[in-house]
Design a protein around this motif. Structure first.
Motif, PDB file in Angstrom:
ATOM      1  N   MET A  84       0.846  -1.195   0.000  1.00  0.00           N
ATOM      2  CA  MET A  84       0.000   0.000   0.000  1.00  0.00           C
ATOM      3  C   MET A  84       0.880   1.243   0.000  1.00  0.00           C
ATOM      4  O   MET A  84       1.997   1.225   0.513  1.00  0.00           O
ATOM      5  CB  MET A  84      -0.890  -0.014   1.243  1.00  0.00           C
ATOM      6  N   ASN A  85       0.337   2.316  -0.538  1.00  0.00           N
ATOM      7  CA  ASN A  85       1.110   3.548  -0.659  1.00  0.00           C
ATOM      8  C   ASN A  85       0.909   4.469   0.540  1.00  0.00           C
ATOM      9  O   ASN A  85      -0.200   4.629   1.049  1.00  0.00           O
ATOM     10  CB  ASN A  85       0.703   4.294  -1.925  1.00  0.00           C
ATOM     11  N   LEU A  86       2.017   5.077   0.947  1.00  0.00           N
ATOM     12  CA  LEU A  86       1.982   6.111   1.972  1.00  0.00           C
ATOM     13  C   LEU A  86       2.297   7.436   1.287  1.00  0.00           C
ATOM     14  O   LEU A  86       3.145   7.489   0.388  1.00  0.00           O
ATOM     15  CB  LEU A  86       3.030   5.827   3.051  1.00  0.00           C
ATOM     16  N   VAL A  87       1.616   8.487   1.717  1.00  0.00           N
ATOM     17  CA  VAL A  87       1.842   9.786   1.089  1.00  0.00           C
ATOM     18  C   VAL A  87       2.089  10.842   2.167  1.00  0.00           C
ATOM     19  O   VAL A  87       1.434  10.842   3.219  1.00  0.00           O
ATOM     20  CB  VAL A  87       0.649  10.157   0.165  1.00  0.00           C
ATOM     21  N   CYS A  88       3.036  11.714   1.891  1.00  0.00           N
ATOM     22  CA  CYS A  88       3.410  12.746   2.867  1.00  0.00           C
ATOM     23  C   CYS A  88       2.280  13.753   3.053  1.00  0.00           C
ATOM     24  O   CYS A  88       1.671  14.207   2.089  1.00  0.00           O
ATOM     25  CB  CYS A  88       4.690  13.451   2.430  1.00  0.00           C
ATOM     26  N   THR A  89       2.036  14.126   4.302  1.00  0.00           N
ATOM     27  CA  THR A  89       0.959  15.075   4.609  1.00  0.00           C
ATOM     28  C   THR A  89       1.341  16.514   4.285  1.00  0.00           C
ATOM     29  O   THR A  89       0.481  17.391   4.291  1.00  0.00           O
ATOM     30  CB  THR A  89       0.597  14.990   6.106  1.00  0.00           C
ATOM     31  N   GLU A  90       2.619  16.755   3.995  1.00  0.00           N
ATOM     32  CA  GLU A  90       3.050  18.132   3.708  1.00  0.00           C
ATOM     33  C   GLU A  90       3.522  18.298   2.261  1.00  0.00           C
ATOM     34  O   GLU A  90       3.049  19.166   1.553  1.00  0.00           O
ATOM     35  CB  GLU A  90       4.168  18.553   4.678  1.00  0.00           C
TER      36      GLU A  90
END
Ligand code: ZN
Length: 376
Positions: free
Chosen positions: A1-7
């Motif tokens: 699964m992909n993780l994406v930066c919140t900033e």
């Protein structure tokens, strides 16, 4: 699964060892499930009744100990009618089991053999317990002085317990130094945890006949329940199950209230300093997801309320004498309710952790005798 930066928006795969973005910001899960909420009705209680909404590849074999499915009780306390969700009736005595079940289920899918976690106690007890159930080795760092009920749970589960001098932030620093080498099963950095706590929102909607309460007041430390609840309600709104998000309100101990100061624009996180509080579960000076959580509170029309120690003790005594044996942290939202707009008729409070975590302190405080504590 992909993780994406919140900033910065950079993404990576969750099988990498990254626990935060290269820019230093927290990662979110790029996971937007589509499900028929009505299909969950009639299934066994617990968070895995919502399995289509949970981020694991094989939801048929989760690491579960029967978490979730907590009662919702209507009660009049301190002159106000409230909906109390009894999260302390959980396998390890706190709501953290919702997040631990999903996070450790995913860790096992990834073939993780060892994890590290830092905690003021409840999250550590929960991660240790779910690791025991999953057969994963576990090391838990806690601040020196953590309640014996919590450290006993951690050690009884077979985890390695490490007491760190210097308070909550020193404990987090010690864990971060290890996190590049060992899987960091953090209840505030790891986004899988929030997809476990989002089931709190799902249960409220089911228990209230298909609609959320008007407002929910949370004890606010790192925000693992508040932000998970925000994710849950946001999903239900996106899918057309509900029309509006309830106001999400953070309650903090005035002595250790970074969100309260940030919300009012009074300090930056780096400049914030804290004092002592009996609410050890929210003794957090530098919340990792402060920006995200403040945006969620604002979007929902919520706010952050700070209460003093005497108000927490009064609320704790009111709860325990009404039959709800909870730890001091769980009394913070009730203390905050007095300061809220009474136009909200339907207000829910999670009673997050049980009094058996620290029975002597609860008994002493409930009698009106103040104990000692240290704030990190
Ligand atoms: Zn980034």
């Amino acid at each position: 699964m992909n993780l994406v930066c919140t900033e910065c928006g950079e993404s990576c795969n969750d099988s990498s060892s990254a626990w935060r973005c290269r820019c230093g910001a927290p990662l979110d899960l790029d996971f937007h499930p589509i499900y028929d909420f009505g299909c969950f009705a009639g299934r066994e209680p617990g968070i895995w009744r919502y399995r289509e909404a949970l981020p694991v590849e094989d939801p048929s074999a989760p690491v579960t100990l029967g978490e979730g499915g907590t009662p919702l009780i209507e009660s009049k306390i301190l002159g106000r009618r409230l909906l109390l969700k009894l999260e302390y009736i959980s396998p390890t005595g706190s709501f953290k089991d919702r997040g631990a079940s999903v996070l450790i289920s995913r860790a096992r899918e990834l073939g993780i053999e060892r994890v590290i976690e830092d905690s003021s106690g409840n999250a550590g007890a929960s991660i240790a317990t779910y690791c025991a159930a999953a057969g994963i080795a576990c090391e838990i760092l806690v601040p020196e002085g953590t309640s014996p009920g919590k450290t006993a749970q951690i050690e009884a589960a077979g985890a390695k317990l490490v007491r760190i001098p210097g308070g909550r932030e020193a404990t987090a620093d010690a864990a971060r130094k290890r996190a590049d080498k060992v899987f960091y099963a953090s209840h505030y950095w790891n986004p899988f945890f929030f997809h476990g706590t989002k089931t709190f929102a799902f249960e409220l909607v089911e228990q209230l006949g298909g609609r959320p309460p008007e407002a929910i007041v949370f004890p606010l430390g790192h925000g693992s329940l508040l932000y998970g609840t925000y994710i849950g309600f946001s999903e239900l709104k996106r899918l057309g199950v509900i029309n509006t998000l309830p106001a999400l309100i953070g309650a903090q101990a005035a002595a250790c209230s970074p969100f309260h100061h940030l919300h009012r624009g009074e300090v930056t996180l780096d400049s914030f300093t804290a004092g002592d509080t009996i609410a050890e579960g929210i003794r957090v000076t530098k919340p990792a997801r402060a920006g995200q959580i403040l945006r969620a509170i604002k979007e929902t029309g919520g706010l952050v309320v700070a209460v003093d120690e005497e108000e927490i003790i009064e609320a704790l005594a009111a709860l325990t004498s009404s039959g709800f044996f909870v730890e001091p942290t769980s009394a913070v939202p009730l203390a905050a309710v007095k300061k809220l707009d009474s136009a909200w008729e339907s207000v829910a409070i999670p009673l997050t952790g049980g009094g058996l975590k620290a029975p002597e302190i609860v008994a002493r405080l409930a009698k009106g005798i103040t104990g000692n504590s240290n704030c990190g």
